[in-house]
Design a protein around this motif. Structure first.
Motif, mmCIF file in Angstrom:
data_model
loop_
_atom_site.group_PDB
_atom_site.id
_atom_site.type_symbol
_atom_site.label_atom_id
_atom_site.label_comp_id
_atom_site.label_asym_id
_atom_site.label_seq_id
_atom_site.Cartn_x
_atom_site.Cartn_y
_atom_site.Cartn_z
ATOM 1 N N SER A 200 97.767 76.461 126.255
ATOM 2 C CA SER A 200 97.846 77.986 125.513
ATOM 3 C C SER A 200 98.902 77.834 124.596
ATOM 4 N N PRO A 201 98.811 77.428 123.434
ATOM 5 C CA PRO A 201 99.960 77.094 122.513
ATOM 6 C C PRO A 201 100.599 78.159 121.920
ATOM 7 N N ASN A 202 99.926 79.353 122.194
ATOM 8 C CA ASN A 202 100.836 80.615 121.825
ATOM 9 C C ASN A 202 101.398 81.383 122.580
ATOM 10 N N VAL A 300 98.122 82.817 111.811
ATOM 11 C CA VAL A 300 97.851 82.975 110.224
ATOM 12 C C VAL A 300 97.527 84.364 110.017
ATOM 13 N N LEU A 301 98.525 85.023 109.400
ATOM 14 C CA LEU A 301 98.534 86.536 108.841
ATOM 15 C C LEU A 301 98.403 86.693 107.460
ATOM 16 N N ARG A 302 98.273 88.139 107.339
ATOM 17 C CA ARG A 302 97.730 88.238 105.927
ATOM 18 C C ARG A 302 98.673 88.318 105.009
ATOM 19 N N ASN A 303 98.330 87.867 103.843
ATOM 20 C CA ASN A 303 99.095 88.266 102.587
ATOM 21 C C ASN A 303 100.295 87.676 102.591
ATOM 22 N N ILE A 304 100.362 86.428 103.071
ATOM 23 C CA ILE A 304 101.541 85.525 103.058
ATOM 24 C C ILE A 304 101.596 84.468 102.100
ATOM 25 N N GLU A 305 100.714 83.403 102.475
ATOM 26 C CA GLU A 305 100.826 82.388 101.232
ATOM 27 C C GLU A 305 99.737 82.843 100.207
ATOM 28 N N LEU A 306 98.544 83.621 100.933
ATOM 29 C CA LEU A 306 97.538 83.916 99.720
ATOM 30 C C LEU A 306 97.453 85.532 100.073
ATOM 31 N N ASN A 307 96.893 86.111 98.954
ATOM 32 C CA ASN A 307 96.829 87.505 98.663
ATOM 33 C C ASN A 307 95.368 88.083 99.295
ATOM 34 N N ASP A 308 95.439 88.196 100.571
ATOM 35 C CA ASP A 308 93.848 88.269 101.144
ATOM 36 C C ASP A 308 93.452 89.654 100.683
ATOM 37 N N PHE A 318 95.736 84.557 115.913
ATOM 38 C CA PHE A 318 95.859 83.380 116.761
ATOM 39 C C PHE A 318 94.784 82.604 117.110
ATOM 40 N N TYR A 319 93.632 82.913 116.506
ATOM 41 C CA TYR A 319 92.318 82.220 116.781
ATOM 42 C C TYR A 319 92.469 80.945 115.974
ATOM 43 N N ASN A 320 92.073 79.785 116.680
ATOM 44 C CA ASN A 320 91.703 78.685 116.040
ATOM 45 C C ASN A 320 90.430 78.559 115.399
ATOM 46 N N PRO A 321 90.235 77.607 114.449
ATOM 47 C CA PRO A 321 88.807 77.751 113.845
ATOM 48 C C PRO A 321 87.439 77.860 114.771
ATOM 49 N N GLN A 343 88.905 92.291 110.208
ATOM 50 C CA GLN A 343 90.307 92.055 110.561
ATOM 51 C C GLN A 343 91.094 92.700 111.811
ATOM 52 N N ALA A 344 90.568 93.975 112.001
ATOM 53 C CA ALA A 344 90.951 94.690 113.218
ATOM 54 C C ALA A 344 90.694 93.985 114.552
ATOM 55 N N ALA A 345 89.662 93.392 114.502
ATOM 56 C CA ALA A 345 89.106 92.737 115.574
ATOM 57 C C ALA A 345 90.015 91.430 115.982
ATOM 58 N N PHE A 346 90.165 90.593 114.629
ATOM 59 C CA PHE A 346 91.180 89.452 114.956
ATOM 60 C C PHE A 346 92.565 89.665 115.334
ATOM 61 N N LEU A 347 93.281 91.002 114.760
ATOM 62 C CA LEU A 347 94.663 91.431 115.243
ATOM 63 C C LEU A 347 94.619 92.778 115.609
ATOM 64 N N PRO A 348 94.014 93.159 116.848
ATOM 65 C CA PRO A 348 94.125 94.379 117.148
ATOM 66 C C PRO A 348 95.126 94.997 117.273
ATOM 67 N N THR A 349 95.464 96.460 116.899
ATOM 68 C CA THR A 349 96.646 96.733 117.039
ATOM 69 C C THR A 349 96.957 97.403 118.491
ATOM 70 N N PRO A 350 98.206 97.101 119.190
ATOM 71 C CA PRO A 350 98.149 97.819 120.655
ATOM 72 C C PRO A 350 97.972 99.152 120.810
#
Ligand code: SIN
Length: 350
Positions: A200-202, A300-308, A318-321, A343-350
């Motif tokens: 469980s790498p993360n 992989v988080l939003r708007n870092i290397e690319l402007n999502d 944290f989901y792998n492909p 997006q909310a499902a991939f990174l739910p806010t606690p």
């Protein structure tokens, strides 16, 4: 990391040692067998080359000394396949069976024997698509049942111990191999041959098993529920990024009718200019695009290397492909298509 912090505070130990209970008092665990190396037969001298799923669930149980001290067992053969052939049909069958067993008062937990290659995808699918609080434990093996030092019998014993543990309730789908318990969201196969292949790498494993006890050292993860709606699941393709990749893989996915595309991106979920432009065009046309990473760990988080925000993409966190594909299929099956909702499902806010 969050989980690791919680671990220290939430250590729970379920000792399975003690007086042997009468068989009738033991928890009833149902084993759903799907195939894989754990049920594979081979030349015992080599352990190389074997038929996945050649050994029945009943024969597997019979090969594990002492297993009946932990549970009353019954077995059902759902399929007999190598997990490279795992399919939506088998997923839906498993989910329906779990839903039915959830309503069966006499059943305390469920163990699913499975090939290791796509085990993490099935685990996540069942975690998301079923709602039971009963333990659902997936187990496999790296060596066929007939190999010297086969790991399957011990893994199966430990999976049954976990499924029979009250501490395993309400934790969603779990994966047990090599004395270690993993949660469905983080676990992944990391080695082609080692018996210590699942990691469980993360967030790290959620617990461990020894011959006399099951130990959880992480609090149960919060769960999301996206039922399968009985299938068929929407088509989602994975596009792999590599040096020199052009727009053709994205165009092929669109031509094949994909409603969603997961990018197995380089580094932080990135890809060549040509690929990103093709993905942007796909997103504009209503295809849901999720950026994931081929690196194997890290978010992989939003708007870092690319402007999502501009590109109309979703970041896989944290989901792998392969797992991002499963989550996106279930979201689309439930009518969740707007990038902000996805997006909310991939990174739910606690
Ligand atoms: C499979 O995934 O069915 C083959 C490999 C394995 O089970 O380890």
């Amino acid at each position: 990391m969050l989980r690791t912090l919680v671990c220290a505070m939430a250590m729970t130990v379920a000792s399975l040692a003690g007086d042997p209970a009468r068989a009738a008092d033991l928890p009833h665990i149902v084993i759903l067998a799907t195939g894989g190396t754990i049920a594979g037969a081979a030349d015992p001298r080599s352990g190389l080359g074997y038929n996945a799923g050649a050994i029945s669930a009943d024969a597997l149980i019979a090969s594990v000394p002492g297993i009946s001290a932990h549970a009353r067992l019954s077995a059902e053969q759902i399929s007999a396949i190598g997990s490279q052939d795992m399919s939506e049909e088998v997923w839906l069958k498993l989910a329906a069976r779990i839903d039915a067993l959830d309503k069966t008062a006499d059943v305390a937990g469920i163990v699913i024997t499975h090939g290791t290659d796509t085990l993490e995808e099935t685990a996540l699918f069942l975690d998301l698509a079923t709602r039971t609080d009963k333990p659902v434990v997936l187990v496999g093996a790296m060596r066929p049942a007939t190999a010297v030092s086969a790991d399957g019998p011990r893994n199966l014993l430990e999976a049954v111990m976990v499924a029979a543990s009250p501490q395993a309730r309400g934790r969603g789908a779990l994966v047990v191999l090599n004395d270690t318990i993993h949660g469905a969201r983080d676990v992944t196969k990391t080695d082609t041959v080692s018996v210590q292949t699942f990691r469980s790498p993360n967030f790290g494993p959620v617990g461990g098993v020894s011959p006399d006890r099951v130990v959880f050292y992480a609090a149960p993860a919060s769960r999301q529920s996206f039922p399968s709606k009985g299938g068929p699941l929407p088509q989602v393709e994975i596009v792999y990024a590599y040096a020199g990749v052009d727009a053709r893989p994205v165009e092929a996915a669109r031509a094949a009718g994909a409603r969603g595309i997961v990018l197995a991106g380089v580094g932080d979920g990135n890809a060549s200019k040509a690929t990103i432009a093709a993905l942007q065009a796909a997103a504009k046309a209503g295809v849901v695009v999720v950026r994931s990473s081929r690196t194997g760990a890290g978010p992989v988080l939003r708007n870092i290397e690319l402007n999502d925000d501009e590109l109309g993409f979703v970041a896989a966190a944290f989901y792998n492909p392969a797992k991002a594909r499963v989550l996106l299929q279930l979201l689309l099956a439930n009518g969740v298509t707007a990038p902000d909702k996805v997006q909310a499902a991939f990174l739910p806010t606690p």
